[in-house]
Design an enzyme around this catalytic site. Structure first.
Site, short mmCIF file in Angstrom:
data_model
loop_
_atom_site.label_atom_id
_atom_site.label_comp_id
_atom_site.label_asym_id
_atom_site.label_seq_id
_atom_site.Cartn_x
_atom_site.Cartn_y
_atom_site.Cartn_z
CG ASP A 59 -2.43 0.69 1.12
OD1 ASP A 59 -2.24 1.43 -0.10
OD2 ASP A 59 -3.19 0.47 1.85
CG ASP A 87 -9.43 2.45 -0.59
OD1 ASP A 87 -8.96 1.31 -0.67
OD2 ASP A 87 -8.86 3.23 0.10
#
Length: 691
Positions: free
Chosen positions: A446, A514
């Site tokens: 990430d 997301d």
């Protein structure tokens, strides 16, 4: 293999349907000749004879709109692809040295005193890869202000239309098309990573449809700050220039013997519309970009939305048992397993298992997951550090910062200066040790914040961190992949903030957004598919109502069929799912495994865009096809329209496995396939097999 004219001044690269040609004039200017339908070398030579400089045009006449790679200096007024500064001068006055052909790569060499420039070309399918190498072969250092990968020149047309993918967090990859007007249209990122705001891709057409018409597309393979400028010049010519870095304030300082190789800027011409261009991009990435693309990606479960930071070994093991029961093949422990990570305020940088949550490290949980027949994965964010961490307390100088200025925190974290060799070595030791400590099969990598205080007080040329951070990231990923060839990597950046051909050449899939709302994802996935294949597009089934974003309620059927359009994952709290929901989930997972080779390896046809009402995509591979369809809205009792299928043989018969009926191919193609959707049956999967 590039073709070269007898005089050694005209070059032609050809793919299955297209060609690219360029020419060195008698005045030693490199000009663009052709990019479009396939031609022969004799055709390229005829075009070379018509080049403006070969018709007797004065060298003093502007070169704008004709040059293959415009540099700063001389009779040029377009945006330069190359800008160089030394202590004595700025700009370039080059001479041609030689051409080389090495396999499928063409190299053209130029020189300006101690500056050596090589332009690289390679044809892969109908995709032209272009990049450049700048080398300082003199003694004084030179400052590389700008070094773009390529400038693309389009043929004259009456009116161009520009397609691009724009967005923001939770709304990435949204497609927009608009007329191109005179002047420049500039997109890019000055954030240090690819960014949620634009994908580094553009396409231009005049009147293309989904399956018809000429489309020119360009995509940049770079995961840092970048810029693509689309310019319609005063004479109506269009050029597209792109490369690493957003501004011209300086990329690198090259000492004697040092070089910079730009990222690839790939270009594609197609006469099969937007859909044909997409399929060509997808085939190129599966064949030449994505590692091990021929291997289908497994169905995963990710623990984030089920547990957030409140995790333990026992709790994860319980979720793993439920995940295995519905057919999941890869179990991923997300954020919260390491250091003092009980929230987003601490722990980043300390890549060892939290002793209270995993007292014996990750190996016991990984072994349990493997015993359940699944692979095991973890989440990391190596390029970041929390001020509340052992790493930061020991090395506060390892972050990007400006002396005398506040260190800006996003999500309670700072950016490590990955351009530093000591930081690179620390991360290698931590991550290599981590992957060696337990049977880890997958890493979700990430990157949750942008560059803000991009300073490096101890370095003589601190601007270089913008480029060197990305180059160091690539080296670190390459090194880890070599040392741990069985580990797969996913690129994530707060969702789709780092999606580009550069990161895709080092990762196995990307986290698209997301936003896991299945209706929103149809738009996001539609835009994503313009350039990138389903094989890399991770998509999750999460809980309903969607507590993360909008509170929307959606059926489990709609959620699964939406996520099955890419690499299927599950991210809901399985401990709260009923037995009926778990049983239904198992059926959808089993169905996905059946159709997975078609989705991840097949040719994509976008049958109807997600603009309300019915939307659908189709995947074709060999004699099989699958259609995923969604009914977003139905008004006034109107019947669901038929879907006209693509990519099938109109003379063949196909079994429609959903209904068991046999349809003639001509009926399917020309009269359409009826799908039995209604308000309470809002998504479907239809499988077809040639008989």
């Amino acid at each position: 293999m590039p073709e070269i004219a007898d005089n050694g001044r005209t070059w032609l690269l050809s793919g299955p349907t297209s060609s690219y040609a360029l020419h060195l004039t008698e005045a030693a200017e490199l000009v663009h000749l052709h990019w479009g339908p396939r031609i022969a070398l004799a055709d390229a030579e005829a075009l070379a004879a018509l080049a403006p400089q070969e018709r007797g045009a004065s060298f003093e006449a502007p070169l704008d709109g004709h040059e293959e790679y415009p540099v700063e200096g001389g009779p040029r007024f377009v945006r330069p692809a190359l800008s160089v500064r030394t202590e004595e001068r700025r700009g370039t006055e080059w001479t041609f040295e030689a051409h080389e052909s090495d396999g499928d790569e063409l190299r053209l060499r130029f020189r300006d005193a101690g500056l050596a420039l090589t332009l690289h070309y390679r044809m892969r399918g109908d995709v032209v890869e272009r990049w450049a190498t700048v080398r300082n072969e003199g003694e004084p250092p030179l400052e590389l202000l700008r070094a773009d990968s390529a400038t693309w020149t389009l043929p004259l047309r009456d009116a161009w239309r520009l397609s691009q993918l724009h967005g923001r967090w939770a709304a990435e990859s949204r497609l927009t098309r608009s007329p191109l007007t005179y002047g420049e249209k500039v997109i890019g990122s000055r954030r240090g990573h690819t960014g949620h705001q634009h994908l580094p891709w553009v396409a231009l057409d005049t009147d293309a449809t989904e399956e018809r018409g000429e489309v020119y597309g360009c995509a940049l393979a770079w995961s840092g700050s970048w810029r693509i400028a689309v310019a319609q010049l005063p004479d109506a010519r269009v050029q597209i220039t792109g490369g690493a870095g957003y501004d011209d304030s300086g990329l690198l300082r090259l000492a004697a013997g040092e070089a910079f190789t730009t990222p690839v800027f790939a270009g594609l011409w197609s006469d099969a519309g937007f859909g044909g261009a997409s399929r060509a991009w997808h085939a190129y990435q599966r064949a030449h970009v994505v590692p091990d693309a021929e291997q289908d990606r497994p169905v995963l479960f990710n623990s984030w939305e089920a547990t957030y930071f409140d995790i333990s070994e026992e709790q994860q093991a319980a979720l793993a048992r439920r995940a295995a029961a519905i057919g999941v093949e890869l179990f991923v422990v997300d954020d919260g397993w390491f250091g003092a990570r009980t929230g987003d305020h601490a722990g980043l940088g300390d890549w060892h298992a939290n002793p209270d949550r995993f007292p014996h490290g990750l190996k016991p949980l990984a072994d349990q997951v493997h015993d359940l027949g699944m692979r095991f994965g973890i989440w990391v964010e190596p390029e970041m550090v929390n001020p509340d961490s052992d790493l930061y307390r020991a090395h506060p100088d390892w972050v990007q910062f400006q002396p005398g200025r506040k260190r800006t925190e996003f999500r309670n974290q700072l950016m490590l200066n990955l351009a530093r060799e000591d930081v690179q070595e620390y991360l290698w030791e931590q991550l290599h040790g981590l992957l060696s400590s337990a049977p880890i099969d997958y890493v979700k990598w990430d990157f949750n914040r942008c560059f803000t205080d991009a300073g490096w007080p101890d370095d003589a040329y601190p601007q270089r961190l913008w480029v060197d951070h990305v180059r160091a990231l690539y080296r670190l990923l390459d090194r880890l992949r070599e040392a741990h060839p069985g580990v797969a990597f996913e690129s994530c950046s707060g969702g789709g903030g780092r999606v580009d051909l550069g990161i895709m050449s080092r990762t196995d899939q990307v986290w698209t957004s997301d936003n896991t709302d299945p209706l929103d994802r149809l738009d996001i996935q539609h835009g994503f598919s313009q350039i990138h294949p389903a094989r890399v597009m991770a998509a999750w089934v999460t809980d309903s109502p969607n507590a993360q974003l909008n509170g929307r309620v959606s059926s489990l059927r709609f959620r699964f069929v939406s996520a099955m359009a890419g690499v299927l994952g599950v991210g809901g709290d399985l401990s709260e799912w009923s037995e009926d929901e778990l049983a239904e989930a198992r059926r959808w997972v089993d169905l996905y495994k059946d159709i997975r080779p078609l989705v991840q390896q097949g040719d994509l046809y976008r049958l109807r865009p997600p603009a309300g009402g019915l939307s659908a995509v189709q995947y074709v591979r060999g004699d099989e096809s699958v259609v995923l369809a969604w009914l977003q809205a139905q008004r006034y009792g109107e019947p669901v329209p038929a879907l006209r299928l693509r990519g099938l043989d109109p003379t063949a018969s196909y079994e429609c496995r959903e209904t068991g009926e046999v349809h003639r191919g001509a009926v399917l193609l020309h009269h359409g396939l009826r799908v039995g959707l209604r308000g309470d049956l809002d998504a479907t999967v239809i499988r077809l097999r040639r008989i």
